[in-house]
Scaffold this motif. Structure first.
Motif, short mmCIF file in Angstrom:
data_model
loop_
_atom_site.label_atom_id
_atom_site.label_comp_id
_atom_site.label_asym_id
_atom_site.label_seq_id
_atom_site.Cartn_x
_atom_site.Cartn_y
_atom_site.Cartn_z
N ALA A 147 4.42 10.27 -2.13
CA ALA A 147 3.86 8.93 -1.98
C ALA A 147 4.86 8.08 -1.20
O ALA A 147 6.03 8.03 -1.55
N VAL A 148 4.38 7.43 -0.12
CA VAL A 148 5.29 6.67 0.74
C VAL A 148 4.82 5.22 0.87
O VAL A 148 3.62 4.95 0.96
N ARG A 149 5.80 4.31 0.88
CA ARG A 149 5.46 2.90 1.04
C ARG A 149 6.54 2.20 1.86
O ARG A 149 7.73 2.45 1.67
N VAL A 191 -3.15 5.28 -2.52
CA VAL A 191 -4.26 6.09 -2.01
C VAL A 191 -3.78 7.47 -1.59
O VAL A 191 -2.65 7.63 -1.14
N ASP A 192 -4.65 8.45 -1.74
CA ASP A 192 -4.36 9.82 -1.33
C ASP A 192 -5.18 10.09 -0.07
O ASP A 192 -6.42 9.96 -0.08
N VAL A 193 -4.50 10.46 1.02
CA VAL A 193 -5.22 10.72 2.28
C VAL A 193 -5.20 12.20 2.64
O VAL A 193 -5.47 12.57 3.78
N LEU A 238 0.85 -1.19 0.00
CA LEU A 238 0.00 0.00 0.00
C LEU A 238 0.89 1.24 0.00
O LEU A 238 1.79 1.36 0.83
N THR A 239 0.60 2.17 -0.92
CA THR A 239 1.34 3.43 -1.02
C THR A 239 0.40 4.55 -0.60
O THR A 239 -0.74 4.61 -1.07
N ILE A 240 0.89 5.40 0.30
CA ILE A 240 0.04 6.44 0.88
C ILE A 240 0.57 7.82 0.50
O ILE A 240 1.74 8.13 0.75
N VAL A 241 -0.28 8.63 -0.12
CA VAL A 241 0.11 9.99 -0.56
C VAL A 241 -0.26 10.98 0.54
O VAL A 241 -1.43 11.08 0.94
#
Ligand code: TXA
Ligand code: MG
Length: 337
Positions: free
Chosen positions: A121-123, A186-188, A99-102
């Protein structure tokens, strides 16, 4: 440049091998390495020149930002300016994993990484080689897929070499990647979590943690760097792909191709009984389970390319949430025609 290929144990990576690769990363060089999804092309994420090297090697447009990989969730504070509650929940459930989180970026993150945008974007990957390498490098690692831009993603070291031999310093060969399909992005940064790219973590899995995702269809079209991995032509084999929805279409497509003397490959699922088309030498079966299908999908497409076929007919798996990521990549593979 001569690309060095070093074998590494995918379960217990040899420290000497990891140290050598980590030294190259610290020196601003490019090293491809296995993750649980696909092979990544790594560079020190805090070194602009090294990150520019990724774009040059891949032929990637500078407008497409890259994912920053960390060895431990605690390292996110080096690159993220904010870590919203939803990010915390998602990371707690799915990290280390695909999962990659923006999130909003820290000022020190080079523009090359974020394509000049305000987010990063971080994973945190879940592959022993990736984790050991990032930890040994001691810096966050920018890593897009280790393929030339728009081409098929690599799930084996040999796939990396097809596109990048002579363009990068080293490939760590840790064998096949277990997941075989890219991470979910995903962009949070907004009020509701937004899906930017489908991947191994499905929408129902995400919604189980954060509730309903933002409705993509109602979104405004983005001007800059939203998630260019969503461009239609992406993840494309060299061989033209024809998608079919039902068995009759598949049989017809294969027959038409054979009648015009085309060399045809066919990709089906195990459950599909295929007496009519078993005459075709180029058929290949993948698993009925979406995750096991995903694990072999790019390998199958690479094999079709290696055989220089004229066309590959792929029967689409069902339109259900657990097949959504596979269907997304197959649709893009066909869009490259
Ligand atoms: O599984 C994966 O995600 C693999 C492995 C190596 O980690 N990496 C990967 O990277 O697939 P890449 O560069 O091929 O795809 C990254 C995707 C692209 O669609 C890119 O546009 C999007 O993530 N992305 C990167 N940074 C972003 C940002 N700040 N905002 C929105 N999207 C971003
Ligand atoms: Mg890619």
């Amino acid at each position: 440049m001569n690309t060095e290929i070093l074998r590494v144990d995918p379960v217990s990576p040899e420290p000497a091998v990891i140290a050598k690769a980590a030294g190259l990363l610290r020196a601003g060089r490019l090293v491809a390495f296995p993750t649980e999804t696909i092979y990544g092309l790594g560079a020190n994420a805090l070194n602009s020149e090294a990150v520019r090297g990724i774009f040059a090697a891949k032929g990637r447009p500078a407008s497409n930002p890259v994912i920053v990989h960390v060895a431990e969730p605690s390292q996110i504070s080096n690159v993220a300016a904010d870590w919203p509650e939803t990010a915390r929940k998602l990371a707690e459930r799915f990290w280390p994993g695909p999962l990659t989180i923006v999130v909003p970026k820290k000022p020190g993150v080079p523009d090359e990484v974020t394509a000049g945008g305000p987010t990063v974007a971080v994973r945190c990957p879940n592959h022993p080689v990736a984790r050991a390498l990032i930890a040994a490098a001691g810096v966050p690692i920018a890593a897009p897929s280790a393929n030339r831009s728009t081409e098929l993603s690599p799930t084996r070291a040999g796939h990396v070499l097809k596109g990048l031999a002579g363009r990068i310093e080293m490939v760590l060969d840790g064998g096949p990647c277990p997941g075989g399909l890219e991470s979910t992005v995903v962009d949070v940064t907004g009020p509701a979590v937004r899906l930017l790219r489908r991947g191994l973590i499905s929408v129902p899995m995400l919604e189980d943690v954060v509730g309903p995702l933002a409705n993509r269809e109602r979104e405004q079209p983005e001007t800059v760097a939203r998630s260019p991995g969503q461009m239609a032509k992406h993840y494309s084999p060299r061989t033209p792909v024809q998608l079919t929805l039902a068995r009759e279409d598949t049989v017809r497509a294969v027959q038409t191709a054979l009648q015009t003397n085309l060399r045809v490959g066919v990709l089906l699922r195990n459950s599909d009984s295929v007496p009519e088309i078993s005459v075709v030498p180029g058929y290949r079966f993948l698993d009925d389970d979406p995750n096991r299908y995903a694990a072999w999908m790019y390998q199958a497409l690479h094999e079709f390319d290696d055989r220089h076929l004229d066309i590959v007919v792929i029967e689409m798996p069902p339109d259900t949430p657990e097949w959504a990521a596979v269907r997304d990549r197959l649709t893009r593979a066909a869009a490259g025609n």
